[in-house]
Design an enzyme around this catalytic site. Structure first.
Site, PDB file in Angstrom:
ATOM      1  CG  HIS A  85      -6.846  -4.190   2.797  1.00  0.00           C
ATOM      2  ND1 HIS A  85      -5.755  -3.952   3.587  1.00  0.00           N
ATOM      3  CD2 HIS A  85      -7.922  -3.953   3.582  1.00  0.00           C
ATOM      4  CE1 HIS A  85      -6.150  -3.589   4.791  1.00  0.00           C
ATOM      5  NE2 HIS A  85      -7.464  -3.593   4.812  1.00  0.00           N
ATOM      6  CD  GLU A  87      -3.467  -2.637  -0.924  1.00  0.00           C
ATOM      7  OE1 GLU A  87      -4.711  -2.662  -0.805  1.00  0.00           O
ATOM      8  OE2 GLU A  87      -2.737  -2.148  -0.056  1.00  0.00           O
ATOM      9  CB  CYS A 122      -2.286  -2.789   5.761  1.00  0.00           C
ATOM     10  SG  CYS A 122      -2.717  -4.453   5.175  1.00  0.00           S
ATOM     11  CB  CYS A 125      -1.723  -5.310   1.488  1.00  0.00           C
ATOM     12  SG  CYS A 125      -3.489  -5.631   1.653  1.00  0.00           S
TER      13      CYS A 125
END
Length: 163
Positions: A85, A87, A122, A125
Site C-alpha cells: 500500500h 502508506e 486499511c 496501514c
C-alpha cells in the site's frame, strides 16, 4: 486535483493532497490507486504509491486482480494482493525519526474514471501509521478545495471488527 482560483494560492493541505494524487496516478493497481506523502515541518520527507514490490510483476502487468475477480472489498483478501500500500511504501522510504510528529496525506483514485475515491487506510496501514509516530492523517474525501478530513492516527480503524 485542486487548482487555484482568482489568483489565490491553494492551501498547504490541498497542495500536499495534490502531491499524493500525482503519486496515485503512478500506482500499478487496477482496483484502486492510492498515493501518500509524508510531510514534516513543511518538507516532503517521503512519498509512496501502491504496487508490487520492486522488480516483481504488478497487476497492471499481469492484466488482472484476484481481489476484483473474487469481488473483495476494502479489508478483504490482502494476502492474495500483489500490492504494497501507498502508506506502507511511504513509511518504508524514511526513518522513524523522520515520521515522528510528521503528517501523512493520502489520496485515492478510481482507475476506471480517475475520480476521487474517499481515502481510508486499511487496518494494517493504520497500525503502521500509529507505530511510526505520525501526528495527523489527511484524507482526501472528494473533489474540490478543502475536501479532506484530518484524523489522528489512533482514530483510524486499526483493528478490523468481525461484524
Amino acid at each position: 486535483m485542486v487548482s487555484p482560483s482568482e489568483g489565490k494560492r491553494i492551501s498547504k493541505e490541498d497542495t500536499y493532497l495534490n502531491c499524493a494524487e500525482v503519486f496515485a496516478y503512478r500506482s500499478t493497481c487496477i482496483k484502486r490507486k492510492y498515493g501518500a506523502v509524508i510531510v514534516k515541518d513543511d518538507v516532503v520527507v517521503s512519498t509512496g504509491y501502491n504496487g508490487a514490490p520492486r522488480g516483481l510483476e504488478n497487476c497492471c502487468d499481469v492484466g488482472k486482480c484476484p481481489r476484483i475477480e473474487l469481488d473483495m472489498h476494502q479489508g478483504e483478501g490482502y494476502g492474495i494482493c500483489r500490492a504494497i500500500h501507498a502508506e506502507a511504501n511511504a513509511l518504508l522510504n524514511c526513518s522513524r525519526r523522520q515520521t515522528m510528529g510528521a503528517d501523512l496525506y493520502l489520496t485515492g483514485i478510481n482507475p476506471k474514471d480517475n475520480s476521487v475515491h474517499k481515502a481510508k487506510p486499511c487496518p494494517v496501514c493504520a497500525r503502521m501509521i500509529i507505530q511510526a509516530g505520525i501526528r495527523n492523517v489527511y484524507l482526501r474525501v472528494g473533489d474540490g478545495a478543502d475536501n479532506y478530513v484530518v484524523v489522528e492516527p489512533e482514530e483510524l480503524e486499526w483493528v478490523q471488527n468481525k461484524d
